[in-house]
Design an enzyme around this catalytic site. Structure first.
Site, short mmCIF file in Angstrom:
data_model
loop_
_atom_site.label_atom_id
_atom_site.label_comp_id
_atom_site.label_asym_id
_atom_site.label_seq_id
_atom_site.Cartn_x
_atom_site.Cartn_y
_atom_site.Cartn_z
N GLU A 1 -16.72 -53.58 -28.90
CA GLU A 1 -17.74 -54.44 -29.12
C GLU A 1 -18.53 -54.85 -27.99
OE1 GLU A 1 -15.10 -55.35 -29.63
OE2 GLU A 1 -14.89 -57.54 -29.67
N CYS B 1 -8.53 -57.06 -30.53
CA CYS B 1 -7.68 -58.05 -29.67
C CYS B 1 -7.21 -59.25 -30.72
CB CYS B 1 -8.90 -58.75 -28.69
SG CYS B 1 -8.04 -59.59 -27.55
N HIS C 1 -11.79 -54.60 -26.43
CA HIS C 1 -13.13 -54.96 -27.31
C HIS C 1 -14.34 -53.99 -27.11
CE1 HIS C 1 -12.01 -59.23 -27.40
NE2 HIS C 1 -11.40 -58.88 -26.54
N1 GLN Z 1 -5.22 -63.93 -26.26
C1 GLN Z 1 -5.95 -64.11 -27.25
C2 GLN Z 1 -5.20 -64.69 -28.56
O1 GLN Z 1 -4.15 -64.72 -28.62
C3 GLN Z 1 -6.77 -62.96 -27.69
C4 GLN Z 1 -7.95 -62.63 -26.81
C5 GLN Z 1 -9.09 -61.89 -26.97
O2 GLN Z 1 -9.59 -61.85 -28.39
N2 GLN Z 1 -9.83 -61.68 -26.18
O3 GLN Z 1 -6.02 -64.72 -29.68
#
Ligand code: GLN
Length: 195
Positions: free
Chosen positions: A176, A81, A174
């Site tokens: 994790e 992410c 994710h």
């Molecule tokens: N939207 C977040 C960002 O721009 C990422 C979100 C996440 O890691 N769950 O960093």
């Protein structure tokens, strides 16, 4: 390399969950914040969180340049992410002062799934993992486009959500946060193969 030592970049984000996931797939995992700590690990995970904050903290801790050096030297890395955003060579809509580490020849759109749906779970087929993975998407980015050396490992709803380029792996979701650590297992296999 029998048991790899894997660092989790611990500036911000879901560090603890990655430490637990890595330990469950036979790696030794420890948090990494400073260049000296980065130098000790065989591989690195960049967690989910907030990529703008992570980028600013990486600069403040003096670890952004060392991260770029390790990753361009081929150290295995896995980003989830916000971590996927950090590994992008280019972001479509960067916030001011947001810099990435880079390492994967891809263009990423931040918060791409956010407008329709802030957070959701969906079943995703990931190349290299047997059977579907439950993908947890939280204000998740997607990969808008990739260069010729990037392998697309998963798509969801017509958008790229998992990629690999050489020793760098990244997912929009994710793993994790679920009890299913097969994607971490895939990464540890990459680390062993690289070592
Ligand atoms: N939207 C977040 C960002 O721009 C990422 C979100 C996440 O890691 N769950 O960093």
């Amino acid at each position: 390399m029998s048991t790899p030592l894997i660092g989790v970049l611990a500036l911000q984000g879901d560090v603890r969950e990655h430490l637990i996931a890595l330990a469950s797939v036979d790696a030794v995992a420890r948090p990494v914040r400073r260049p000296e700590e980065l130098a000790e690990v065989d591989a690195l995970v960049i967690p989910g969180g907030e990529s703008t904050t992570m980028s600013k903290l990486a600069k403040a801790f003096g670890v952004l340049e060392p991260l770029r050096e390790r990753i361009s030297a081929g150290t295995p890395v896995y980003g989830t992410c916000a971590g996927l955003i950090m590994l992008a060579d280019k972001i479509l809509d960067p916030r001011s002062e947001q810099e990435t580490v880079g390492g994967i020849d891809m263009i990423v759109r931040r918060n791409a799934f956010g407008r329709q749906n802030e957070s959701f779970e969906a079943s995703v087929d990931v190349t290299g993992v047997d059977g579907p993975v439950e993908g947890v998407f939280i204000r998740a980015p997607w990969v808008e486009s990739v260069g010729a050396d990037v392998e697309v490992l998963a798509e969801y709803d017509g958008h790229i959500v998992a990629v690999r380029q050489a020793n760098a792996l990244a997912t929009s979701f994710h793993p994790e946060l679920t009890g299913d650590h097969r994607v971490h297992g895939l990464f540890v296999d990459m680390v062993r193969a690289a070592g």
